[in-house]
Design a protein around this motif. Structure first.
Motif, PDB file in Angstrom:
ATOM      1  N   VAL A  15      26.475  32.817 -67.089  1.00  0.00           N
ATOM      2  CA  VAL A  15      27.316  31.620 -67.157  1.00  0.00           C
ATOM      3  C   VAL A  15      26.818  30.562 -66.194  1.00  0.00           C
ATOM      4  CG1 VAL A  15      29.640  30.714 -66.684  1.00  0.00           C
ATOM      5  CG2 VAL A  15      29.365  32.841 -67.990  1.00  0.00           C
ATOM      6  N   TRP A  16      26.587  30.961 -64.940  1.00  0.00           N
ATOM      7  CA  TRP A  16      26.179  29.931 -63.982  1.00  0.00           C
ATOM      8  C   TRP A  16      24.768  29.421 -64.237  1.00  0.00           C
ATOM      9  CZ3 TRP A  16      22.016  30.588 -60.901  1.00  0.00           C
ATOM     10  CH2 TRP A  16      21.733  31.822 -60.336  1.00  0.00           C
ATOM     11  N   ALA A  17      23.904  30.251 -64.760  1.00  0.00           N
ATOM     12  CA  ALA A  17      22.551  29.788 -65.081  1.00  0.00           C
ATOM     13  C   ALA A  17      22.590  28.750 -66.204  1.00  0.00           C
ATOM     14  CB  ALA A  17      21.665  30.960 -65.471  1.00  0.00           C
ATOM     15  N   PHE A  18      23.385  29.032 -67.233  1.00  0.00           N
ATOM     16  CA  PHE A  18      23.523  28.080 -68.335  1.00  0.00           C
ATOM     17  C   PHE A  18      24.178  26.789 -67.853  1.00  0.00           C
ATOM     18  CE2 PHE A  18      26.026  26.405 -71.967  1.00  0.00           C
ATOM     19  CZ  PHE A  18      24.961  26.020 -72.773  1.00  0.00           C
ATOM     20  N   MET A  20      24.108  25.599 -64.885  1.00  0.00           N
ATOM     21  CA  MET A  20      23.146  24.883 -64.050  1.00  0.00           C
ATOM     22  C   MET A  20      22.192  24.059 -64.910  1.00  0.00           C
ATOM     23  SD  MET A  20      20.392  26.218 -61.222  1.00  0.00           S
ATOM     24  CE  MET A  20      21.584  27.112 -60.277  1.00  0.00           C
ATOM     25  N   LYS A  21      21.736  24.641 -65.994  1.00  0.00           N
ATOM     26  CA  LYS A  21      20.860  23.914 -66.925  1.00  0.00           C
ATOM     27  C   LYS A  21      21.592  22.691 -67.472  1.00  0.00           C
ATOM     28  CE  LYS A  21      17.444  23.547 -70.016  1.00  0.00           C
ATOM     29  NZ  LYS A  21      16.142  23.035 -69.634  1.00  0.00           N
ATOM     30  N   GLU A  22      22.854  22.893 -67.847  1.00  0.00           N
ATOM     31  CA  GLU A  22      23.658  21.801 -68.402  1.00  0.00           C
ATOM     32  C   GLU A  22      24.036  20.747 -67.361  1.00  0.00           C
ATOM     33  OE1 GLU A  22      24.578  21.433 -71.838  1.00  0.00           O
ATOM     34  OE2 GLU A  22      22.890  22.848 -71.834  1.00  0.00           O
ATOM     35  N   SER A  23      23.966  21.093 -66.079  1.00  0.00           N
ATOM     36  CA  SER A  23      24.340  20.144 -65.026  1.00  0.00           C
ATOM     37  C   SER A  23      23.306  19.040 -64.838  1.00  0.00           C
ATOM     38  CB  SER A  23      24.554  20.867 -63.694  1.00  0.00           C
ATOM     39  OG  SER A  23      23.307  21.180 -63.082  1.00  0.00           O
ATOM     40  N   GLN A  24      22.140  19.241 -65.433  1.00  0.00           N
ATOM     41  CA  GLN A  24      21.045  18.263 -65.333  1.00  0.00           C
ATOM     42  C   GLN A  24      20.759  17.898 -63.875  1.00  0.00           C
ATOM     43  OE1 GLN A  24      21.898  14.999 -68.021  1.00  0.00           O
ATOM     44  NE2 GLN A  24      22.037  16.381 -69.776  1.00  0.00           N
ATOM     45  N   GLY A  25      20.435  18.949 -63.116  1.00  0.00           N
ATOM     46  CA  GLY A  25      20.099  18.741 -61.709  1.00  0.00           C
ATOM     47  C   GLY A  25      21.304  18.398 -60.856  1.00  0.00           C
ATOM     48  N   PHE A  26      22.441  18.972 -61.182  1.00  0.00           N
ATOM     49  CA  PHE A  26      23.696  18.738 -60.474  1.00  0.00           C
ATOM     50  C   PHE A  26      24.126  17.276 -60.524  1.00  0.00           C
ATOM     51  CE2 PHE A  26      22.253  22.737 -58.546  1.00  0.00           C
ATOM     52  CZ  PHE A  26      23.368  23.520 -58.791  1.00  0.00           C
ATOM     53  N   THR A  27      23.816  16.612 -61.636  1.00  0.00           N
ATOM     54  CA  THR A  27      24.246  15.223 -61.810  1.00  0.00           C
ATOM     55  C   THR A  27      25.487  15.117 -62.693  1.00  0.00           C
ATOM     56  OG1 THR A  27      22.777  14.900 -63.721  1.00  0.00           O
ATOM     57  CG2 THR A  27      21.894  14.334 -61.530  1.00  0.00           C
ATOM     58  N   ARG A  28      25.914  16.224 -63.291  1.00  0.00           N
ATOM     59  CA  ARG A  28      27.122  16.244 -64.123  1.00  0.00           C
ATOM     60  C   ARG A  28      28.149  17.146 -63.440  1.00  0.00           C
ATOM     61  NH1 ARG A  28      25.659  18.302 -69.574  1.00  0.00           N
ATOM     62  NH2 ARG A  28      27.729  17.561 -70.119  1.00  0.00           N
ATOM     63  N   PHE A  29      29.356  16.610 -63.213  1.00  0.00           N
ATOM     64  CA  PHE A  29      30.340  17.295 -62.374  1.00  0.00           C
ATOM     65  C   PHE A  29      30.811  18.631 -62.937  1.00  0.00           C
ATOM     66  CE2 PHE A  29      34.709  18.234 -61.120  1.00  0.00           C
ATOM     67  CZ  PHE A  29      34.518  18.412 -59.761  1.00  0.00           C
ATOM     68  N   ILE A  30      31.300  18.661 -64.177  1.00  0.00           N
ATOM     69  CA  ILE A  30      31.899  19.888 -64.724  1.00  0.00           C
ATOM     70  C   ILE A  30      30.893  21.036 -64.751  1.00  0.00           C
ATOM     71  CG2 ILE A  30      32.995  20.946 -66.756  1.00  0.00           C
ATOM     72  CD1 ILE A  30      34.851  19.060 -65.211  1.00  0.00           C
ATOM     73  N   PRO A  31      29.704  20.845 -65.322  1.00  0.00           N
ATOM     74  CA  PRO A  31      28.745  21.959 -65.290  1.00  0.00           C
ATOM     75  C   PRO A  31      28.352  22.352 -63.861  1.00  0.00           C
ATOM     76  CG  PRO A  31      28.055  20.332 -66.914  1.00  0.00           C
ATOM     77  CD  PRO A  31      29.192  19.738 -66.132  1.00  0.00           C
ATOM     78  N   SER A  32      28.297  21.402 -62.962  1.00  0.00           N
ATOM     79  CA  SER A  32      27.972  21.704 -61.564  1.00  0.00           C
ATOM     80  C   SER A  32      29.067  22.556 -60.931  1.00  0.00           C
ATOM     81  CB  SER A  32      27.791  20.411 -60.759  1.00  0.00           C
ATOM     82  OG  SER A  32      26.709  19.661 -61.256  1.00  0.00           O
ATOM     83  N   ALA A  33      30.324  22.206 -61.198  1.00  0.00           N
ATOM     84  CA  ALA A  33      31.455  22.978 -60.662  1.00  0.00           C
ATOM     85  C   ALA A  33      31.470  24.388 -61.240  1.00  0.00           C
ATOM     86  CB  ALA A  33      32.765  22.252 -60.958  1.00  0.00           C
ATOM     87  N   ILE A  34      31.182  24.515 -62.537  1.00  0.00           N
ATOM     88  CA  ILE A  34      31.121  25.840 -63.167  1.00  0.00           C
ATOM     89  C   ILE A  34      29.991  26.661 -62.547  1.00  0.00           C
ATOM     90  CG2 ILE A  34      30.611  27.056 -65.334  1.00  0.00           C
ATOM     91  CD1 ILE A  34      32.082  24.724 -66.770  1.00  0.00           C
ATOM     92  N   THR A  35      28.869  26.019 -62.278  1.00  0.00           N
ATOM     93  CA  THR A  35      27.746  26.709 -61.635  1.00  0.00           C
ATOM     94  C   THR A  35      28.160  27.301 -60.299  1.00  0.00           C
ATOM     95  OG1 THR A  35      26.126  25.250 -62.692  1.00  0.00           O
ATOM     96  CG2 THR A  35      25.406  26.428 -60.716  1.00  0.00           C
ATOM     97  N   ILE A  36      28.755  26.482 -59.459  1.00  0.00           N
ATOM     98  CA  ILE A  36      29.128  26.930 -58.120  1.00  0.00           C
ATOM     99  C   ILE A  36      30.204  28.019 -58.181  1.00  0.00           C
ATOM    100  CG2 ILE A  36      30.183  26.193 -55.938  1.00  0.00           C
ATOM    101  CD1 ILE A  36      28.671  23.469 -56.465  1.00  0.00           C
ATOM    102  N   ALA A  37      31.229  27.822 -59.011  1.00  0.00           N
ATOM    103  CA  ALA A  37      32.287  28.833 -59.136  1.00  0.00           C
ATOM    104  C   ALA A  37      31.728  30.137 -59.710  1.00  0.00           C
ATOM    105  CB  ALA A  37      33.414  28.301 -60.026  1.00  0.00           C
ATOM    106  N   GLY A  38      30.859  30.012 -60.702  1.00  0.00           N
ATOM    107  CA  GLY A  38      30.247  31.203 -61.292  1.00  0.00           C
ATOM    108  C   GLY A  38      29.394  31.962 -60.295  1.00  0.00           C
ATOM    109  N   MET A  39      28.645  31.220 -59.482  1.00  0.00           N
ATOM    110  CA  MET A  39      27.814  31.863 -58.451  1.00  0.00           C
ATOM    111  C   MET A  39      28.675  32.631 -57.454  1.00  0.00           C
ATOM    112  SD  MET A  39      24.977  29.032 -57.449  1.00  0.00           S
ATOM    113  CE  MET A  39      23.464  28.862 -58.363  1.00  0.00           C
ATOM    114  N   ILE A  40      29.726  31.992 -56.978  1.00  0.00           N
ATOM    115  CA  ILE A  40      30.586  32.638 -55.984  1.00  0.00           C
ATOM    116  C   ILE A  40      31.210  33.901 -56.566  1.00  0.00           C
ATOM    117  CG2 ILE A  40      32.742  32.383 -54.677  1.00  0.00           C
ATOM    118  CD1 ILE A  40      31.910  29.381 -54.306  1.00  0.00           C
ATOM    119  N   ALA A  41      31.740  33.807 -57.786  1.00  0.00           N
ATOM    120  CA  ALA A  41      32.370  34.971 -58.410  1.00  0.00           C
ATOM    121  C   ALA A  41      31.352  36.072 -58.680  1.00  0.00           C
ATOM    122  CB  ALA A  41      33.069  34.551 -59.702  1.00  0.00           C
ATOM    123  N   SER A  42      30.175  35.693 -59.141  1.00  0.00           N
ATOM    124  CA  SER A  42      29.130  36.668 -59.444  1.00  0.00           C
ATOM    125  C   SER A  42      28.691  37.402 -58.180  1.00  0.00           C
ATOM    126  CB  SER A  42      27.938  35.967 -60.096  1.00  0.00           C
ATOM    127  OG  SER A  42      26.922  36.887 -60.417  1.00  0.00           O
TER     128      SER A  42
END
Length: 106
Positions: A15-18, A20-42
């Motif tokens: 989830v967080w890898a996908f 992260m790809k969708e965040s476009q280098g952490f320039t999009r908020f929602i995918p960036s937030a999902i990345t960080i939350a997914g990393m912490i939970a994982s």
């Protein structure tokens, strides 16, 4: 329970890898937030699973689930190549995961 936590941790890695790809280098908020939350939970679930599983087994299975999952997501949702050699590599990784599980005795 440790294996269930480890499996969920591995799926969250996908989830967080996908995301992260969708965040476009952490320039999009929602995918960036999902990345960080997914990393912490994982990482949290991986850590909890390591209370009862050997380090090498837990880490290998976690990264393997993430690798195979990201591979499949790339093919199914991002149009990445599914060449015979890539598929063989994924099958070898999966074989290694099965052997790790069998060798752990749990």
């Amino acid at each position: 329970m440790s294996w269930l936590m480890l499996t969920i941790a591995g799926l969250l890695e996908v989830v967080w890898a996908f995301a992260m790809k969708e965040s476009q280098g952490f320039t999009r908020f929602i995918p960036s937030a999902i990345t960080i939350a997914g990393m912490i939970a994982s990482f949290a679930l991986l850590s909890l699973s390591m209370k009862h599983l050997p380090l090498g087994t837990a880490y290998t299975v976690w990264t393997g689930i993430g690798a195979i999952g990201a591979f499949l997501v790339g093919i199914l949702f991002l149009g990445e190549a599914a060449s015979p050699l890539r598929i063989l590599a994924a099958l070898l990784i999966t074989s290694g995961l099965v052997l790790m599980k069998l060798s752990s005795g749990g």
